[in-house]
Design an enzyme around this catalytic site. Structure first.
Site, PDB file in Angstrom:
ATOM      1  N   SER A  57      30.346  28.537  37.820  1.00  0.00           N
ATOM      2  CA  SER A  57      31.113  29.660  38.366  1.00  0.00           C
ATOM      3  C   SER A  57      30.169  30.793  38.721  1.00  0.00           C
ATOM      4  O   SER A  57      29.114  30.963  38.092  1.00  0.00           O
ATOM      5  CB  SER A  57      32.140  30.156  37.341  1.00  0.00           C
ATOM      6  OG  SER A  57      32.766  31.352  37.775  1.00  0.00           O
ATOM      7  N   TYR A  79      33.809  33.263  28.771  1.00  0.00           N
ATOM      8  CA  TYR A  79      33.761  32.457  29.998  1.00  0.00           C
ATOM      9  C   TYR A  79      32.409  32.599  30.683  1.00  0.00           C
ATOM     10  O   TYR A  79      31.798  31.601  31.084  1.00  0.00           O
ATOM     11  CB  TYR A  79      34.890  32.881  30.930  1.00  0.00           C
ATOM     12  CG  TYR A  79      35.000  32.029  32.179  1.00  0.00           C
ATOM     13  CD1 TYR A  79      35.486  30.726  32.113  1.00  0.00           C
ATOM     14  CD2 TYR A  79      34.623  32.531  33.420  1.00  0.00           C
ATOM     15  CE1 TYR A  79      35.594  29.947  33.252  1.00  0.00           C
ATOM     16  CE2 TYR A  79      34.731  31.763  34.572  1.00  0.00           C
ATOM     17  CZ  TYR A  79      35.220  30.474  34.480  1.00  0.00           C
ATOM     18  OH  TYR A  79      35.324  29.697  35.623  1.00  0.00           O
TER      19      TYR A  79
END
Length: 277
Positions: free
Chosen positions: A145, A158
């Site tokens: 990501s 995350y």
């Protein structure tokens, strides 16, 4: 690239239940590939498998369970042969606050799925490929990501999991260089999926899963080692990276936080144990 021209004939795909995973599965099946559909929502996987039941198998292991992932690999190779594409796409997201004891379990589970999961996904197939001859053996694809490029307030778990994944993939790529095994790092920005549905902040470059899946597979087929979806979000992230840390942090601190587990808009994290006390 037309779907019929994709070179992949045998693929293993984790996270096949999610928006990007379902889109990748459809693209691969449309190209005529055999696909192992790995996820935790059996009805969703079975609906995908119904598109081409003679070319699919459904598996529902926990991607952090190495024994279960090895069993999946043995079964799939026995059914369809050795894959030429393995996509570690399984991932979860959620807000994080270090001051909250219950969030420590969230971080642990996120690291298990987002960081350990790709390693347990790749390991049995990498072992098989290393035992084979030939110049080209296959491609390992890790879906990281843009959030892994730099930390963001309220999203530490995350960001840490995806940042760790990027470094792991860099290491694995160096290890596999020249072996006929290709390693690809995918850094999506914002995709219109359940993982972003509860976000309260601006999501520049929001991309539809189908568009992302096509760009991802085309990039892997073209041999690109670093794939950013869409490319312009990578340019934006790089531009922000030039800001002094104090300015960058102040800009992001003013944005709404990603919902934590239990808050409105939060996404489910499979296998999350009871909260710490």
């Amino acid at each position: 690239m037309p779907r019929s021209e994709l070179p992949f004939r045998n693929a293993v795909l984790t996270g096949a239940c999610g928006g990007l995973g379902r889109a990748l599965a459809r693209e691969l099946l449309a190209a005529g590939a055999q696909v192992a559909l790995v996820g935790m929502n059996r009805p969703v996987l079975e609906a995908l498998a119904a598109i081409a039941p003679d070319r699919c198998a459904v598996y529902t292991p926990d991607v952090a369970d190495s024994a279960a992932m090895q069993a999946m690999a043995v079964d799939w190779i026995g059914r369809a042969g050795v894959p030429d594409l393995v996509v570690a796409n399984a991932g979860v997201a959620g807000g994080f606050d270090t001051a909250e004891a219950s969030d420590l379990a969230v971080m642990r589970r996120m690291l298990e799925i987002n960081l350990l999961g790709p390693a347990t996904t790749f390991q049995p197939f990498l072992q098989t490929w290393r035992g084979q001859g030939g110049a080209e053996r296959g491609a390992l694809v890790g879906v990281a990501s843009i959030a892994g490029w730099r930390g963001m307030p309220g999203n530490g778990a995350y960001c840490a999991s995806k940042g760790g994944l990027i470094r792991y993939l860099e290491s694995l790529r160096a290890e596999c260089r020249g072996s006929g095994i290709r390693v690809h790092t995918v850094s999506p920005g914002y995709l219109r999926t359940t993982l972003t549905a509860g976000n309260r902040f601006a999501m520049p470059g929001l991309l539809e899963p189908g568009d992302a899946a096509r760009a991802l597979l085309d990039g892997v087929a073209a041999g690109r080692e670093h794939i950013v979806l869409p490319r312009r979000i990578g340019w934006l992230a790089n531009a922000l990276g030039w800001l002094p840390a104090r300015w960058h942090d102040a800009l992001l601190r003013g944005q709404p936080r990603k919902p934590r587990v239990g808050e409105s808009g939060a996404t489910d994290i499979p296998g999350l144990g009871p909260p710490a006390r």
